[in-house]
Write a protein that holds these residues in place. Structure first.
Motif, PDB file in Angstrom:
ATOM      1  N   SER A  62      -1.672   3.608   4.671  1.00  0.00           N
ATOM      2  CA  SER A  62      -1.908   2.605   5.664  1.00  0.00           C
ATOM      3  C   SER A  62      -0.636   2.327   6.372  1.00  0.00           C
ATOM      4  O   SER A  62      -0.338   1.492   7.070  1.00  0.00           O
ATOM      5  CB  SER A  62      -2.377   1.301   4.963  1.00  0.00           C
ATOM      6  N   GLN A  63       0.458   3.075   6.060  1.00  0.00           N
ATOM      7  CA  GLN A  63       1.648   2.736   6.896  1.00  0.00           C
ATOM      8  C   GLN A  63       2.429   4.077   6.997  1.00  0.00           C
ATOM      9  O   GLN A  63       2.518   5.093   6.047  1.00  0.00           O
ATOM     10  CB  GLN A  63       2.547   1.796   5.735  1.00  0.00           C
ATOM     11  N   THR A  64       3.240   4.082   8.019  1.00  0.00           N
ATOM     12  CA  THR A  64       4.337   4.987   8.150  1.00  0.00           C
ATOM     13  C   THR A  64       5.689   5.061   7.583  1.00  0.00           C
ATOM     14  O   THR A  64       5.983   3.971   7.321  1.00  0.00           O
ATOM     15  CB  THR A  64       4.339   5.626   9.562  1.00  0.00           C
ATOM     16  N   TRP A  65       6.467   6.170   7.455  1.00  0.00           N
ATOM     17  CA  TRP A  65       7.774   6.036   6.934  1.00  0.00           C
ATOM     18  C   TRP A  65       8.787   5.664   8.077  1.00  0.00           C
ATOM     19  O   TRP A  65       9.567   4.799   7.929  1.00  0.00           O
ATOM     20  CB  TRP A  65       8.075   7.435   6.285  1.00  0.00           C
TER      21      TRP A  65
ATOM     22  N   THR B 249       2.284  12.007  11.412  1.00  0.00           N
ATOM     23  CA  THR B 249       1.845  11.643  10.141  1.00  0.00           C
ATOM     24  C   THR B 249       0.541  12.760   9.983  1.00  0.00           C
ATOM     25  O   THR B 249       0.214  12.392   8.389  1.00  0.00           O
ATOM     26  CB  THR B 249       1.046  10.418  10.317  1.00  0.00           C
ATOM     27  N   LEU B 250       0.540  13.556  10.608  1.00  0.00           N
ATOM     28  CA  LEU B 250      -0.658  14.475  10.309  1.00  0.00           C
ATOM     29  C   LEU B 250      -1.972  13.903  10.105  1.00  0.00           C
ATOM     30  O   LEU B 250      -2.999  14.454   9.367  1.00  0.00           O
ATOM     31  CB  LEU B 250      -0.589  15.395   8.955  1.00  0.00           C
TER      32      LEU B 250
ATOM     33  N   GLY C 293       0.826  -1.060  -0.081  1.00  0.00           N
ATOM     34  CA  GLY C 293       0.040  -0.042  -0.030  1.00  0.00           C
ATOM     35  C   GLY C 293       0.699   1.339   0.006  1.00  0.00           C
ATOM     36  O   GLY C 293       1.988   1.290  -0.543  1.00  0.00           O
ATOM     37  N   SER C 294       0.215   2.225   0.742  1.00  0.00           N
ATOM     38  CA  SER C 294       1.027   3.596   0.678  1.00  0.00           C
ATOM     39  C   SER C 294       1.370   3.836   1.958  1.00  0.00           C
ATOM     40  O   SER C 294       0.850   3.545   3.068  1.00  0.00           O
ATOM     41  CB  SER C 294       0.026   4.858  -0.124  1.00  0.00           C
ATOM     42  N   TYR C 295       2.504   4.844   2.135  1.00  0.00           N
ATOM     43  CA  TYR C 295       3.030   5.319   3.242  1.00  0.00           C
ATOM     44  C   TYR C 295       3.322   6.873   3.254  1.00  0.00           C
ATOM     45  O   TYR C 295       3.715   7.042   2.241  1.00  0.00           O
ATOM     46  CB  TYR C 295       4.090   4.522   3.756  1.00  0.00           C
ATOM     47  N   ALA C 296       3.361   7.527   4.430  1.00  0.00           N
ATOM     48  CA  ALA C 296       3.862   8.835   4.282  1.00  0.00           C
ATOM     49  C   ALA C 296       4.109   9.421   5.708  1.00  0.00           C
ATOM     50  O   ALA C 296       3.619   8.694   6.649  1.00  0.00           O
ATOM     51  CB  ALA C 296       2.753   9.808   3.809  1.00  0.00           C
ATOM     52  N   ASP C 297       4.969  10.379   6.053  1.00  0.00           N
ATOM     53  CA  ASP C 297       5.151  11.129   7.194  1.00  0.00           C
ATOM     54  C   ASP C 297       5.720  12.333   6.930  1.00  0.00           C
ATOM     55  O   ASP C 297       5.834  12.915   5.789  1.00  0.00           O
ATOM     56  CB  ASP C 297       6.501  10.060   7.795  1.00  0.00           C
ATOM     57  N   THR C 298       5.816  13.251   7.969  1.00  0.00           N
ATOM     58  CA  THR C 298       6.376  14.683   7.954  1.00  0.00           C
ATOM     59  C   THR C 298       7.439  14.399   9.177  1.00  0.00           C
ATOM     60  O   THR C 298       7.360  13.712  10.251  1.00  0.00           O
ATOM     61  CB  THR C 298       5.428  15.691   8.280  1.00  0.00           C
ATOM     62  N   ALA C 299       8.412  15.226   9.067  1.00  0.00           N
ATOM     63  CA  ALA C 299       9.491  15.481  10.202  1.00  0.00           C
ATOM     64  C   ALA C 299       9.951  16.925  10.132  1.00  0.00           C
ATOM     65  O   ALA C 299      10.074  17.381   9.141  1.00  0.00           O
ATOM     66  CB  ALA C 299      10.596  14.478  10.097  1.00  0.00           C
ATOM     67  N   LEU C 300      10.228  17.263  11.235  1.00  0.00           N
ATOM     68  CA  LEU C 300      10.901  18.642  11.492  1.00  0.00           C
ATOM     69  C   LEU C 300      12.351  18.369  12.424  1.00  0.00           C
ATOM     70  O   LEU C 300      12.386  17.636  13.319  1.00  0.00           O
ATOM     71  CB  LEU C 300      10.170  19.337  12.426  1.00  0.00           C
TER      72      LEU C 300
ATOM     73  N   GLN D 251      -4.132   4.450  16.789  1.00  0.00           N
ATOM     74  CA  GLN D 251      -3.817   5.624  16.005  1.00  0.00           C
ATOM     75  C   GLN D 251      -2.398   5.939  16.149  1.00  0.00           C
ATOM     76  O   GLN D 251      -1.763   5.366  16.964  1.00  0.00           O
ATOM     77  CB  GLN D 251      -4.344   6.931  16.834  1.00  0.00           C
ATOM     78  N   VAL D 252      -1.616   6.280  15.112  1.00  0.00           N
ATOM     79  CA  VAL D 252      -0.470   6.572  15.196  1.00  0.00           C
ATOM     80  C   VAL D 252       0.253   7.924  15.975  1.00  0.00           C
ATOM     81  O   VAL D 252      -0.656   8.956  15.546  1.00  0.00           O
ATOM     82  CB  VAL D 252       0.140   6.549  13.809  1.00  0.00           C
ATOM     83  N   ASP D 253       0.880   7.864  17.079  1.00  0.00           N
ATOM     84  CA  ASP D 253       1.374   8.904  17.803  1.00  0.00           C
ATOM     85  C   ASP D 253       2.377   9.753  17.150  1.00  0.00           C
ATOM     86  O   ASP D 253       3.208   9.019  16.368  1.00  0.00           O
ATOM     87  CB  ASP D 253       1.684   8.631  19.360  1.00  0.00           C
ATOM     88  N   ASP D 254       2.166  10.982  17.266  1.00  0.00           N
ATOM     89  CA  ASP D 254       3.661  11.942  17.051  1.00  0.00           C
ATOM     90  C   ASP D 254       4.355  11.509  18.107  1.00  0.00           C
ATOM     91  O   ASP D 254       4.421  11.090  19.358  1.00  0.00           O
ATOM     92  CB  ASP D 254       3.226  13.307  17.248  1.00  0.00           C
ATOM     93  N   ALA D 255       5.668  11.940  17.892  1.00  0.00           N
ATOM     94  CA  ALA D 255       6.954  11.859  18.881  1.00  0.00           C
ATOM     95  C   ALA D 255       7.847  12.740  18.483  1.00  0.00           C
ATOM     96  O   ALA D 255       8.071  13.377  17.451  1.00  0.00           O
ATOM     97  CB  ALA D 255       7.617  10.389  18.353  1.00  0.00           C
ATOM     98  N   SER D 256       8.696  13.100  19.557  1.00  0.00           N
ATOM     99  CA  SER D 256       9.796  14.113  19.476  1.00  0.00           C
ATOM    100  C   SER D 256      10.911  13.677  20.506  1.00  0.00           C
ATOM    101  O   SER D 256      10.534  13.130  21.536  1.00  0.00           O
ATOM    102  CB  SER D 256       9.183  15.444  19.956  1.00  0.00           C
ATOM    103  N   TRP D 257      12.066  14.058  20.135  1.00  0.00           N
ATOM    104  CA  TRP D 257      13.140  13.714  21.038  1.00  0.00           C
ATOM    105  C   TRP D 257      14.530  14.322  20.684  1.00  0.00           C
ATOM    106  O   TRP D 257      14.416  15.286  19.656  1.00  0.00           O
ATOM    107  CB  TRP D 257      13.903  12.111  20.780  1.00  0.00           C
ATOM    108  N   ILE D 258      15.479  14.432  21.406  1.00  0.00           N
ATOM    109  CA  ILE D 258      16.823  15.337  21.186  1.00  0.00           C
ATOM    110  C   ILE D 258      17.706  13.990  20.562  1.00  0.00           C
ATOM    111  O   ILE D 258      18.039  13.029  21.281  1.00  0.00           O
ATOM    112  CB  ILE D 258      17.267  15.619  22.578  1.00  0.00           C
ATOM    113  N   GLY D 259      18.085  14.289  19.283  1.00  0.00           N
ATOM    114  CA  GLY D 259      18.881  13.284  18.704  1.00  0.00           C
ATOM    115  C   GLY D 259      20.403  13.753  18.943  1.00  0.00           C
ATOM    116  O   GLY D 259      21.105  12.602  18.623  1.00  0.00           O
TER     117      GLY D 259
END
Length: 445
Positions: A98-101, A89-90, A59-66, A124-132
């Protein structure tokens, strides 16, 4: 772009220029990645079935990142850097995909969403943030010491940047350049934030990147008990760059990587490269997992850049058929390989036991317009392992062919890449060929 490149600067984990920071600098980017395939009964650009996506990637997959980073000088010779990441994923998984990146998302069950219903109980797919990254570095003379969270680039342990967010490490690195034309590197790697080998780990969701970054970017012990690394990179004979790496992966393996790249003096624009890698099991890997044989590989590459705006290359690699390790990034579950022959998209084949691989690559830049790329990978006899961890045995062999075509163009601060990938692998899509289309958008600031 999912293409691995190794330069001298990258090979020494971090370039000396990384510490030439004037006061405070803020930088970052915002990304939107989308992909779609016609695996199974799915059509291109269709959402795809949620359950099938979790198990087959259909299927299809998408994501956004900052990404937002800050670097600066604390005092003369002492600098710092902090980089934060956020992914979302917005809500696209509820409508278009149907999939995340990335696997950095968590999953919250019981919200009424249809996403992953069979595996996660209506999630549901949750947002996430961290210090890389959060590091401090000190330079005295020609020696630099860097401590904290950081990106690394070494043959067996490195930051993978093809996905929407990269994995990073908690490490200590020392670089010395007192010897002319020579860089000496020493490093301790204690933790990393890549994902697990499981498709689903508790409520964690693993995206199309196979868990390059684990849920929430959480850092865990690197491999089993951490690892030491040491290297020498020499350029005394100017056409030749030679590098030698040694790793002590605690209680798991000793590893070696040798590489030589030379610019041919007889034919302008011709480059020749050779690689040799070896992983020797010990401790837990030998006594508990049952890996008793060394894993080794060699590779050769010819490249040519003698025509303006055009670069072409051909490469071949061979992995021995008895080892219990893959010749790849040990920091991620199904990691890239630094072998010259690594595929553009389908990882995990080139470094597998007994894999024989050859590749052809061509890149052409049309001035002020677009950069085009064509990549062909052919892998035969890549072996997998049985599921019986009490007695590690090699199982079925797989062949894989991949054709990837890309077009890249920058519109001021916006970088855009469109990719088409044809995959024909024995262990994917019931052995049938399938197509993938991907779009990468990166806004730099």
């Amino acid at each position: 772009m999912k293409l691995v490149k190794m330069s001298l600067a990258a090979a020494v984990l971090l370039g000396a220029s990384a510490f030439a920071i004037d006061n405070v600098k803020v930088s970052g980017d915002a990304k939107l990645f989308y992909g779609t395939n016609d695996i199974g009964d799915n059509d291109l650009f269709s959402k795809g079935n949620d359950t099938a996506a979790l198990t087959t990637g259909a299927g299809s997959y998408a994501d956004t990142a900052l990404r937002l980073g800050v670097t600066g000088d604390l005092t003369k010779g002492i600098s710092f850097g902090v980089t934060g990441y956020a992914v979302s994923t917005l809500g696209l998984e509820n409508n278009l995909v149907s999939q995340t990146w990335t696997g950095a998302h968590g999953v919250t069950a019981g919200t009424g969403s249809s996403f992953g219903n069979a595996a996660a109980g209506g999630a549901q797919v949750d947002d996430a943030s961290w210090i890389g990254e959060a590091w401090i570095a000190a330079t005295l003379g020609k020696t630099t010491v860097k401590l904290g969270r950081m990106e690394l680039d070494t043959p067996f342990a490195f930051t993978e940047k093809w996905s929407i967010v990269p994995n990073t490490f908690e490490a200590a690195v020392v670089i010395n350049q007192d010897i002319p034309d020579t860089t000496v590197v020493g490093a301790w790697v204690g933790k990393g934030n890549s994902g697990s080998h499981d498709l689903l780990s508790g409520t964690a969701f693993v995206g199309m990147d196979g868990g390059v970054v684990g849920t929430g970017g959480k850092f865990n012990t690197f491999v089993k008990d951490g690892a030491y690394a040491a290297a020498i990179v020499n350029n005394s004979f100017k056409p030749l760059t030679f590098q030698a790496w040694y790793y002590n992966v605690a209680d798991v393996a000793d590893a070696y990587w040798l590489q030589a790249d030379i610019n041919c003096q007889l034919v302008k624009g011709l480059t020749i490269g050779a690689q040799y890698a070896d992983l020797s099991p010990k401790g837990w890997a030998e006594d508990v997992v049952g890996i008793t044989e060394d894993s080794s590989a060699y590779a050769f590459k010819l490249g040519y850049t003698g025509v303006e705006n055009l670069s072409v290359s051909a490469a071949f690699s061979q992995v021995d058929d008895q080892g219990g390790f893959k010749i790849q990034n040990v920091a991620t579950p199904n990691g890239q390989s630094k072998l010259y022959t690594e595929a553009w998209w389908n990882y995990g084949y080139v470094g597998a036991p007994d894999a024989k691989t050859w590749t052809l690559t061509a890149e052409y830049a049309i001035k002020d317009m677009v950069k085009l790329g064509a990549y062909y990978t052919n892998v035969t006899d890549a072996q997998t392992f049985s599921d019986d961890t009490s007695a590690l045995t090699l199982a079925k062999k797989y062949d894989m062919q991949e054709v990837a075509l890309t077009a890249t163009k920058s519109f001021g601060p916006l970088d855009a890449t469109l990719a088409y990938i044809s995959t024909d692998a024995d262990d994917q899509n019931n052995g049938s060929q399938y197509d993938t289309i991907q779009a990468y958008l990166t806004l730099n600031f």
